[in-house]
Design an enzyme around this catalytic site. Structure first.
Site, mmCIF file in Angstrom:
data_model
loop_
_atom_site.group_PDB
_atom_site.id
_atom_site.type_symbol
_atom_site.label_atom_id
_atom_site.label_comp_id
_atom_site.label_asym_id
_atom_site.label_seq_id
_atom_site.Cartn_x
_atom_site.Cartn_y
_atom_site.Cartn_z
ATOM 1 N N CYS A 135 0.831 -1.211 0.000
ATOM 2 C CA CYS A 135 0.000 0.000 0.000
ATOM 3 C C CYS A 135 0.863 1.258 0.000
ATOM 4 O O CYS A 135 1.445 1.622 1.025
ATOM 5 C CB CYS A 135 -0.934 -0.011 1.206
ATOM 6 S SG CYS A 135 -2.025 1.429 1.252
ATOM 7 N N CYS A 138 -0.520 4.149 2.162
ATOM 8 C CA CYS A 138 -0.364 3.920 3.607
ATOM 9 C C CYS A 138 1.090 4.142 4.029
ATOM 10 O O CYS A 138 1.365 4.775 5.052
ATOM 11 C CB CYS A 138 -0.741 2.487 3.989
ATOM 12 S SG CYS A 138 -2.179 1.839 3.167
ATOM 13 N N ASP A 139 2.036 3.619 3.261
ATOM 14 C CA ASP A 139 3.425 3.546 3.729
ATOM 15 C C ASP A 139 4.420 4.425 2.959
ATOM 16 O O ASP A 139 5.570 4.548 3.379
ATOM 17 C CB ASP A 139 3.910 2.082 3.647
ATOM 18 C CG ASP A 139 3.062 1.167 4.523
ATOM 19 O OD1 ASP A 139 2.529 1.656 5.531
ATOM 20 O OD2 ASP A 139 2.927 -0.023 4.188
#
Ligand code: FAD
Ligand code: NAP
Length: 312
Positions: A135, A138-139
């Site tokens: 992701c 997300c990261d």
């Protein structure tokens, strides 16, 4: 007894909820184990949904209005992981939840979508969540001004590589072939991006590192082994359908499935089991697009309405 149980709160499940409630069903529950909105909420951008007000917005922003609209018309949301859907003797369905609760429903729409596959290279599991990610939204920020690698040659890999190039100092796009599955316009956009280096006909042999996390990748390339000292690698190598809830005690699926584990449905999203419908990425031949999942959800709900009406 619920009129309708919808399993999954992505574009297919939410659209089904909208059409079922507006179609007059009074007791409709949508079961969702994670974030309402489905897998597109993990995408950095979406720009191909017809009529979109802000093309290029994040998937999370895009989906934020969907559930509000559904709840307005009476859709109920239960935050729960469904472990099994089975059939009762009277033809209704039993929805078993992971927390031990059980509910019955006259009809069921399965819209459980799909989840990212693992690529299968050495060290992938060991460093998952410590350098290996699926992701970028997300990261990605953890790798601000650092070099990262992206694995895969589909739409997701190419789009997320472009997204990461806005955060990271360099993105190595590692793909096992020279040709790409991704839309040609997306490949072109990535090729023009100076921060993205294409490393094609290459696979990841191994991810290495230490207790702190990923230290780098050893690649197998046409020219031999290559070392990439990257603290992060994002793998986008396709999806597995979430069909486990249809598995019965005898090891068979509740309805007919394709050899890839997708639900076999007709154009009305009906399975071979009366009252059981499939919609979105979980069904056979799904184009894996938000607009198509939404259309499926609406169709499945209309079919469920007609099925329930004929029960009386
Ligand atoms: P999903 O969105 O997968 O939703 C299924 C939901 O069911 C999930 O929320 C899951 O938590 C829930 N669920 C699963 N099992 C259970 C269970 N047992 N109990 C309870 N809940 C459960 N498509 C586009 O059209 N345009 C794009 O730009 C685009 N970009 C994408 C970018 C990325 C990174 C990804 C991963 C996908 C992208 N797609 C895009 C594809 C699109 O997101 C999917 O086709 C679409 O989300 C499918 O919708 P769905 O409702 O069938 O399934
Ligand atoms: P995908 O289209 O299945 O692509 C997966 C990629 O990973 C392929 O390039 C594949 O290589 C590679 N791959 C598979 N297994 C691998 C392994 N073990 N090791 C290394 N590489 C491996 O998956 P996706 O990109 O996630 O897309 C899924 C679906 O969502 C598609 O239908 C896509 O069109 C859709 N989607 C659409 C949009 C959009 O409309 N903008 C955005 C994202 C996703 P090969 O090519 O060699 O097989």
């Amino acid at each position: 007894m619920l009129d309708l149980a919808i399993i999954g709160g992505g574009p297919a499940g939410l659209s089904a909820g909208l059409y079922a409630t507006r179609g007059g069903l009074g007791n409709v529950v949508m079961f969702e184990r994670g974030i309402i909105g489905g897998q597109i909420t993990g995408s950095s951008e979406i720009e191909n949904y017809p009529g979109q007000k802000n093309p290029g917005e994040s998937g999370l922003d895009f989906m934020s209005t969907w559930s509000k609209q559904c709840m307005h018309f009476g859709l109920k949301h239960e935050a729960a992981n469904v472990s099994k859907v089975s059939r009762n003797e009277d033809g209704s369905f039993k929805i078993s939840l992971e927390n031990g609760k059980e509910m019955n429903a006259k009809a069921v729409i399965v819209a459980t979508g799909s989840t990212p596959k693992r690529a299968g290279f050495k060290g992938e599991d060991e460093f998952f969540g410590r350098g290996v990610s699926t992701c970028a939204t997300c990261d990605g920020f953890f790798y601000k001004n650092k070099e990262v690698a992206v694995l895969g040659g589909g739409d997701t890999a190419l789009e997320e590589a472009i997204y990461l190039s806005n955060i990271c100092s360099k993105v190595y796009l590692v793909h096992r072939r020279d040709g790409f599955r991704a839309a040609p316009t997306t490949v072109e956009k990535a090729r023009k991006n100076e921060k993205i280096e294409f490393v094609t006909s290459a696979t990841i042999k191994e991810a290495y590192g230490d207790k702190m996390g990923l230290g780098g990748l050893t690649l197998n390339t046409k020219e031999g082994e290559r070392d990439l000292k990257v603290p992060g690698v994002f793998t986008f190598v396709g999806l597995n359908v979430n069909n486990q809830i249809l598995l019965q005690d005898d090891g068979k699926f509740l309805c007919e499935m394709s050899e890839n584990g997708e639900m076999i449905v007709d154009l009305k999203m009906r399975t071979n089991v009366p009252g059981l419908f499939g919609a979105g990425d979980i069904r056979i031949d799904a184009p894996k697009q938000v607009v198509c999942a939404a259309g499926d959800g609406a169709m499945a709900a209309l079919s469920a309405l007609s099925y329930i009406e004929n029960l009386h």
